[in-house]
Design an enzyme around this catalytic site. Sequence first.
Site, mmCIF file in Angstrom:
data_model
loop_
_atom_site.group_PDB
_atom_site.id
_atom_site.type_symbol
_atom_site.label_atom_id
_atom_site.label_comp_id
_atom_site.label_asym_id
_atom_site.label_seq_id
_atom_site.Cartn_x
_atom_site.Cartn_y
_atom_site.Cartn_z
ATOM 1 N N ARG A 245 -55.288 5.402 -80.539
ATOM 2 C CA ARG A 245 -55.776 5.858 -81.803
ATOM 3 C C ARG A 245 -57.162 6.402 -81.875
ATOM 4 O O ARG A 245 -57.912 5.899 -81.010
ATOM 5 C CB ARG A 245 -55.841 4.355 -82.635
ATOM 6 C CG ARG A 245 -54.467 3.872 -82.965
ATOM 7 C CD ARG A 245 -54.309 2.663 -83.834
ATOM 8 N NE ARG A 245 -54.984 2.937 -85.071
ATOM 9 C CZ ARG A 245 -55.452 2.072 -86.078
ATOM 10 N NH1 ARG A 245 -55.648 0.719 -85.567
ATOM 11 N NH2 ARG A 245 -55.890 2.385 -87.077
ATOM 12 N N SER B 201 -59.603 5.796 -83.779
ATOM 13 C CA SER B 201 -60.698 4.793 -84.137
ATOM 14 C C SER B 201 -61.266 3.990 -82.558
ATOM 15 O O SER B 201 -62.119 3.790 -82.687
ATOM 16 C CB SER B 201 -60.113 3.814 -85.008
ATOM 17 O OG SER B 201 -59.807 4.404 -86.110
ATOM 18 N N LEU B 202 -60.282 4.018 -81.597
ATOM 19 C CA LEU B 202 -60.553 3.495 -80.333
ATOM 20 C C LEU B 202 -61.170 4.682 -79.319
ATOM 21 O O LEU B 202 -62.238 4.337 -78.744
ATOM 22 C CB LEU B 202 -59.385 2.853 -79.728
ATOM 23 C CG LEU B 202 -59.082 1.731 -80.633
ATOM 24 C CD1 LEU B 202 -57.604 1.302 -80.020
ATOM 25 C CD2 LEU B 202 -59.979 0.402 -80.746
ATOM 26 N N THR C 271 -45.949 0.317 -71.291
ATOM 27 C CA THR C 271 -47.227 0.028 -70.565
ATOM 28 C C THR C 271 -48.219 0.905 -70.856
ATOM 29 O O THR C 271 -47.906 2.357 -71.129
ATOM 30 C CB THR C 271 -46.906 0.012 -68.903
ATOM 31 O OG1 THR C 271 -45.882 -0.872 -68.843
ATOM 32 C CG2 THR C 271 -48.067 -0.058 -68.011
ATOM 33 N N LEU C 272 -49.445 0.213 -71.335
ATOM 34 C CA LEU C 272 -50.794 0.967 -71.732
ATOM 35 C C LEU C 272 -51.818 1.261 -70.768
ATOM 36 O O LEU C 272 -52.074 0.431 -69.747
ATOM 37 C CB LEU C 272 -51.164 0.470 -72.923
ATOM 38 C CG LEU C 272 -50.321 0.150 -73.925
ATOM 39 C CD1 LEU C 272 -50.965 -0.680 -75.109
ATOM 40 C CD2 LEU C 272 -49.960 1.299 -74.752
ATOM 41 N N GLU C 273 -52.243 2.356 -70.309
ATOM 42 C CA GLU C 273 -53.362 2.624 -69.315
ATOM 43 C C GLU C 273 -54.464 2.957 -69.902
ATOM 44 O O GLU C 273 -54.753 3.927 -70.670
ATOM 45 C CB GLU C 273 -52.909 3.769 -68.405
ATOM 46 C CG GLU C 273 -51.525 3.933 -67.918
ATOM 47 C CD GLU C 273 -50.587 4.966 -67.974
ATOM 48 O OE1 GLU C 273 -49.465 4.880 -68.049
ATOM 49 O OE2 GLU C 273 -51.152 6.138 -68.423
HETATM 50 O O1 LIG Z 1 -47.797 5.372 -70.563
HETATM 51 C C1 LIG Z 1 -46.513 5.087 -70.411
HETATM 52 C C2 LIG Z 1 -45.722 6.258 -70.472
HETATM 53 C C3 LIG Z 1 -44.325 6.006 -70.394
HETATM 54 N N1 LIG Z 1 -43.778 4.759 -70.391
HETATM 55 C C4 LIG Z 1 -42.268 4.297 -70.608
HETATM 56 C C5 LIG Z 1 -41.417 5.231 -71.415
HETATM 57 C C6 LIG Z 1 -40.899 6.436 -70.237
HETATM 58 O O2 LIG Z 1 -39.579 6.693 -70.955
HETATM 59 C C7 LIG Z 1 -40.794 5.499 -69.079
HETATM 60 C C8 LIG Z 1 -40.973 6.382 -68.070
HETATM 61 O O3 LIG Z 1 -42.134 7.082 -68.061
HETATM 62 P P1 LIG Z 1 -42.258 8.616 -67.350
HETATM 63 O O4 LIG Z 1 -41.210 9.614 -67.549
HETATM 64 O O5 LIG Z 1 -43.663 9.050 -67.708
HETATM 65 O O6 LIG Z 1 -42.325 8.009 -65.889
HETATM 66 P P2 LIG Z 1 -41.923 8.403 -64.395
HETATM 67 O O7 LIG Z 1 -43.238 8.033 -63.588
HETATM 68 O O8 LIG Z 1 -41.618 9.757 -64.357
HETATM 69 O O9 LIG Z 1 -40.647 7.454 -64.289
HETATM 70 P P3 LIG Z 1 -39.201 7.972 -64.187
HETATM 71 O O10 LIG Z 1 -38.900 8.708 -62.986
HETATM 72 O O11 LIG Z 1 -38.634 6.483 -64.388
HETATM 73 O O12 LIG Z 1 -39.001 8.694 -65.481
HETATM 74 O O13 LIG Z 1 -42.036 4.357 -69.074
HETATM 75 C C9 LIG Z 1 -44.573 3.700 -70.792
HETATM 76 O O14 LIG Z 1 -44.282 2.503 -70.751
HETATM 77 N N2 LIG Z 1 -45.960 4.039 -70.613
#
Ligand SMILES: O=c1ccn([C@H]2C[C@H](O)[C@@H](COP(=O)(O)OP(=O)(O)OP(=O)(O)O)O2)c(=O)[nH]1
Length: 197
Positions: free
Chosen positions: A98, A100-101, A124-126
């Site tokens: 957001r 605001s953050l 998952t939030l970074e």
């Molecule tokens: O910040 C994030 C981004 C994505 N997701 C979830 C939703 C997404 O559908 C899944 C996979 O994300 P992404 O495709 O970006 O990850 P990857 O590293 O490419 O893994 P994969 O090979 O499983 O797609 O994780 C999160 O929980 N947090």
Amino acid sequence: MHGLNMLLSGEEIKRKLNETILIEPFDESRINPNSYNLTLHHELLVYEEVILDAATPNRYRRLEIPAEGITLQPGLLYLGRTVEHTETKDTAPMIKGRSSLGRLGLFINPGGSLGDVGYCGTWTLEMHCVQPVRIYANMQICQIYYLQVQGECGDYGPGKYQNSSDIQPSLMYRELGGEDHDGQMELNFDELLHESR
Ligand SMILES: O=c1ccn([C@H]2C[C@H](O)[C@@H](COP(=O)(O)OP(=O)(O)OP(=O)(O)O)O2)c(=O)[nH]1
């Protein structure tokens, strides 16, 4: 005929709810004109490594956000998660911190994160910050929004983050031949301290 990359309005999110979009729990007051606000779960993970290695599991520590909040420190990456479990059947979900953050120098999934059509789970939030900043459990931390997709989508069913219900540290090592069994070790300092007393 729909245009390309159409963004769903808040009203359309509500119409699709429990049909092709799931947000659980859902609170109507968190609907925005073209997104929905998701909230922060009360746990965070912080890696406990001098160097994070993409090719091996990295150790981490779990923190609980107390009622009075927790102060995040610059220079550390905090992994959190949404309280909400979401699913989509025919739209690509995205989350975005957001503003605001952002205005407090707290960056959540910088640049926004694209989810897969068919992703089921909590997000998952970074997070990282520019200055020390205090955050609280259950605050509305990010927005989820939905894009319509042109063409057929593959199945995200077997994706490595599918059905996440806990904060999920990086599984990049699986692609790079790292071993699963040496464990993405969770460090329980508090328990160890108790035992040594
Ligand atoms: O910040 C994030 C981004 C994505 N997701 C979830 C939703 C997404 O559908 C899944 C996979 O994300 P992404 O495709 O970006 O990850 P990857 O590293 O490419 O893994 P994969 O090979 O499983 O797609 O994780 C999160 O929980 N947090």
